[in-house]
Write a protein that holds these residues in place. Structure first.
Motif, PDB file in Angstrom:
ATOM      1  N   MET A  44      10.452 -12.914 -43.573  1.00  0.00           N
ATOM      2  CA  MET A  44      10.889 -14.295 -43.369  1.00  0.00           C
ATOM      3  C   MET A  44       9.726 -15.287 -43.313  1.00  0.00           C
ATOM      4  O   MET A  44       9.900 -16.470 -43.622  1.00  0.00           O
ATOM      5  CB  MET A  44      11.709 -14.396 -42.076  1.00  0.00           C
ATOM      6  N   ILE A  45       8.533 -14.822 -42.908  1.00  0.00           N
ATOM      7  CA  ILE A  45       7.394 -15.739 -42.789  1.00  0.00           C
ATOM      8  C   ILE A  45       6.323 -15.416 -43.823  1.00  0.00           C
ATOM      9  O   ILE A  45       5.824 -16.285 -44.524  1.00  0.00           O
ATOM     10  CB  ILE A  45       6.804 -15.688 -41.367  1.00  0.00           C
ATOM     11  N   GLY A  46       5.964 -14.145 -43.917  1.00  0.00           N
ATOM     12  CA  GLY A  46       4.954 -13.761 -44.896  1.00  0.00           C
ATOM     13  C   GLY A  46       3.964 -12.783 -44.313  1.00  0.00           C
ATOM     14  O   GLY A  46       3.964 -12.497 -43.112  1.00  0.00           O
ATOM     15  N   PRO A  47       3.070 -12.261 -45.164  1.00  0.00           N
ATOM     16  CA  PRO A  47       2.101 -11.266 -44.709  1.00  0.00           C
ATOM     17  C   PRO A  47       0.897 -11.900 -44.024  1.00  0.00           C
ATOM     18  O   PRO A  47       0.757 -13.121 -43.968  1.00  0.00           O
ATOM     19  CB  PRO A  47       1.689 -10.596 -46.020  1.00  0.00           C
ATOM     20  N   GLY A  48       0.014 -11.030 -43.496  1.00  0.00           N
ATOM     21  CA  GLY A  48      -1.239 -11.489 -42.899  1.00  0.00           C
ATOM     22  C   GLY A  48      -1.015 -12.345 -41.674  1.00  0.00           C
ATOM     23  O   GLY A  48      -0.209 -12.030 -40.801  1.00  0.00           O
ATOM     24  N   THR A  49      -1.742 -13.454 -41.632  1.00  0.00           N
ATOM     25  CA  THR A  49      -1.654 -14.347 -40.460  1.00  0.00           C
ATOM     26  C   THR A  49      -0.659 -15.484 -40.681  1.00  0.00           C
ATOM     27  O   THR A  49      -0.685 -16.482 -39.959  1.00  0.00           O
ATOM     28  CB  THR A  49      -3.039 -14.941 -40.157  1.00  0.00           C
ATOM     29  N   PHE A  50       0.221 -15.302 -41.658  1.00  0.00           N
ATOM     30  CA  PHE A  50       1.222 -16.342 -41.867  1.00  0.00           C
ATOM     31  C   PHE A  50       2.130 -16.513 -40.641  1.00  0.00           C
ATOM     32  O   PHE A  50       2.712 -17.578 -40.443  1.00  0.00           O
ATOM     33  CB  PHE A  50       2.063 -16.008 -43.098  1.00  0.00           C
ATOM     34  N   PHE A  51       2.291 -15.444 -39.836  1.00  0.00           N
ATOM     35  CA  PHE A  51       3.143 -15.549 -38.640  1.00  0.00           C
ATOM     36  C   PHE A  51       2.622 -16.638 -37.689  1.00  0.00           C
ATOM     37  O   PHE A  51       3.380 -17.230 -36.930  1.00  0.00           O
ATOM     38  CB  PHE A  51       3.210 -14.206 -37.896  1.00  0.00           C
ATOM     39  N   GLU A  52       1.307 -16.915 -37.820  1.00  0.00           N
ATOM     40  CA  GLU A  52       0.720 -17.937 -36.962  1.00  0.00           C
ATOM     41  C   GLU A  52       0.700 -19.299 -37.645  1.00  0.00           C
ATOM     42  O   GLU A  52       1.195 -20.289 -37.107  1.00  0.00           O
ATOM     43  CB  GLU A  52      -0.703 -17.521 -36.573  1.00  0.00           C
ATOM     44  N   SER A  53       0.135 -19.317 -38.848  1.00  0.00           N
ATOM     45  CA  SER A  53      -0.016 -20.593 -39.547  1.00  0.00           C
ATOM     46  C   SER A  53       1.304 -21.139 -40.059  1.00  0.00           C
ATOM     47  O   SER A  53       1.505 -22.358 -40.113  1.00  0.00           O
ATOM     48  CB  SER A  53      -1.002 -20.436 -40.716  1.00  0.00           C
ATOM     49  N   ASN A  54       2.226 -20.240 -40.436  1.00  0.00           N
ATOM     50  CA  ASN A  54       3.520 -20.694 -40.958  1.00  0.00           C
ATOM     51  C   ASN A  54       4.668 -20.489 -39.963  1.00  0.00           C
ATOM     52  O   ASN A  54       5.777 -20.957 -40.219  1.00  0.00           O
ATOM     53  CB  ASN A  54       3.869 -19.944 -42.247  1.00  0.00           C
ATOM     54  N   GLY A  55       4.373 -19.767 -38.859  1.00  0.00           N
ATOM     55  CA  GLY A  55       5.441 -19.479 -37.908  1.00  0.00           C
ATOM     56  C   GLY A  55       5.299 -20.236 -36.599  1.00  0.00           C
ATOM     57  O   GLY A  55       6.100 -21.113 -36.270  1.00  0.00           O
ATOM     58  N   VAL A  56       4.252 -19.932 -35.823  1.00  0.00           N
ATOM     59  CA  VAL A  56       4.122 -20.491 -34.479  1.00  0.00           C
ATOM     60  C   VAL A  56       3.636 -21.934 -34.500  1.00  0.00           C
ATOM     61  O   VAL A  56       4.252 -22.832 -33.907  1.00  0.00           O
ATOM     62  CB  VAL A  56       3.180 -19.614 -33.627  1.00  0.00           C
ATOM     63  N   LEU A  57       2.514 -22.177 -35.177  1.00  0.00           N
ATOM     64  CA  LEU A  57       1.891 -23.503 -35.109  1.00  0.00           C
ATOM     65  C   LEU A  57       2.780 -24.626 -35.643  1.00  0.00           C
ATOM     66  O   LEU A  57       2.845 -25.699 -35.029  1.00  0.00           O
ATOM     67  CB  LEU A  57       0.555 -23.484 -35.850  1.00  0.00           C
ATOM     68  N   PRO A  58       3.460 -24.459 -36.767  1.00  0.00           N
ATOM     69  CA  PRO A  58       4.280 -25.571 -37.263  1.00  0.00           C
ATOM     70  C   PRO A  58       5.391 -25.985 -36.293  1.00  0.00           C
ATOM     71  O   PRO A  58       5.814 -27.146 -36.301  1.00  0.00           O
ATOM     72  CB  PRO A  58       4.865 -25.029 -38.569  1.00  0.00           C
ATOM     73  N   ARG A  59       5.887 -25.049 -35.481  1.00  0.00           N
ATOM     74  CA  ARG A  59       6.982 -25.376 -34.575  1.00  0.00           C
ATOM     75  C   ARG A  59       6.493 -25.756 -33.174  1.00  0.00           C
ATOM     76  O   ARG A  59       7.223 -26.385 -32.409  1.00  0.00           O
ATOM     77  CB  ARG A  59       7.937 -24.174 -34.441  1.00  0.00           C
ATOM     78  N   ALA A  60       5.262 -25.388 -32.836  1.00  0.00           N
ATOM     79  CA  ALA A  60       4.779 -25.600 -31.471  1.00  0.00           C
ATOM     80  C   ALA A  60       4.640 -27.084 -31.138  1.00  0.00           C
ATOM     81  O   ALA A  60       5.186 -27.566 -30.132  1.00  0.00           O
ATOM     82  CB  ALA A  60       3.448 -24.887 -31.275  1.00  0.00           C
TER      83      ALA A  60
END
Length: 260
Positions: A44-60
């Protein structure tokens, strides 16, 4: 911080949040999270550190602006209220990211800073408020102190009045005691004098009657009793017969007919 979770953390700029009264504040926030479902994160988000750059930070930051932005400039200094808004931000982040396999554990406000001008205005306002509170507290203290002094004075007056009452009572009781003792002593003296007078009266009455002659005769008998040998003429006009009591009474000029 070797071999700790901190080596896997990342840092971004502080969240720039506008307060409900229109001022901006930079907030340093720590978001603690973990990968709950790697498959969802990858798909749903992507590989690598996308969980942070595309997951947590955009919504925080949007969620932080929505929750912490409800506070006023001064309310940011209210720790319980600030923690409450941080908890609300955590719940919102959790609800959005858990669906993508990321579980948010905590949202912690570590530090916040206003611009120097705003900070100066806040400090000046705080000083003014403190001065007002100080004056109000001093005014209340003066009122309470005056009330306390009034109570103390009233208490002293009450104590003095009660002491005077006590002293008057003691004086009255002592006077009553002295009066009672004087009366009893006077009554006793009167009884003694009356008894002595009665004794004299009875003695006089006894001496004025026939009992007086009898008393003299008895005394003469006692005189005779004390003599071992007595030689008296028993014949003639001057003769003495100790067995003739009437003649003895006549000899001592005691009335006739007293002793029969």
């Amino acid at each position: 911080f070797k071999d700790t979770a901190s080596k896997y953390s990342s840092m971004d700029r502080a969240a720039h949040i506008q307060t409900s009264d229109g001022f901006f504040v930079d907030v340093d926030v720590s978001i603690l999270y973990r990968i709950e479902d790697p498959y969802k994160v990858f798909t749903m988000i992507g590989p690598g550190t996308f969980f942070e750059s595309n997951g947590v930070l955009p919504r925080a930051e949007p969620i932080l602006k929505a929750t912490l932005g409800e506070l006023t400039t001064e309310e940011f200094y209210n720790s319980p209220l600030r923690v409450k808004k941080s908890e609300a931000a955590k719940q919102m982040l959790y609800a959005e990211l858990i669906q993508k396999g990321i579980k948010v554990e905590q949202v912690l406000v570590r530090y916040f800073k206003y611009s120097e001008e705003i900070q100066k205005n806040i400090e000046e306002k705080k000083l003014k408020d403190q001065l007002v509170f100080k004056n109000q507290a001093e005014a209340r203290a003066s009122i309470e102190e005056a009330a306390l002094k009034k109570i103390e004075q009233e208490g002293k007056v009450i104590v003095e009045v009660e002491m005077e009452k006590g002293n008057a009572y003691v004086t009255r009781r002592i006077a009553e005691k002295d009066l009672y003792m004087r009366r009893k002593k006077a009554d006793a003296d009167l009884l003694v004098k009356l008894a002595e007078a009665e004794k004299v009266r009875l003695k006089n009455n006894a001496l004025q009657g026939s009992g007086a002659e009898r008393m003299v005769g008895l005394k003469m008998a006692e005189v005779y009793k004390g003599l071992d040998v007595i030689i008296l003429a028993s014949d003639g006009a001057a003769g003495v017969n100790p067995l003739d009591l009437n003649k003895t009474l006549k000899l001592f000029d005691i009335r006739k007919g007293v002793v029969k």
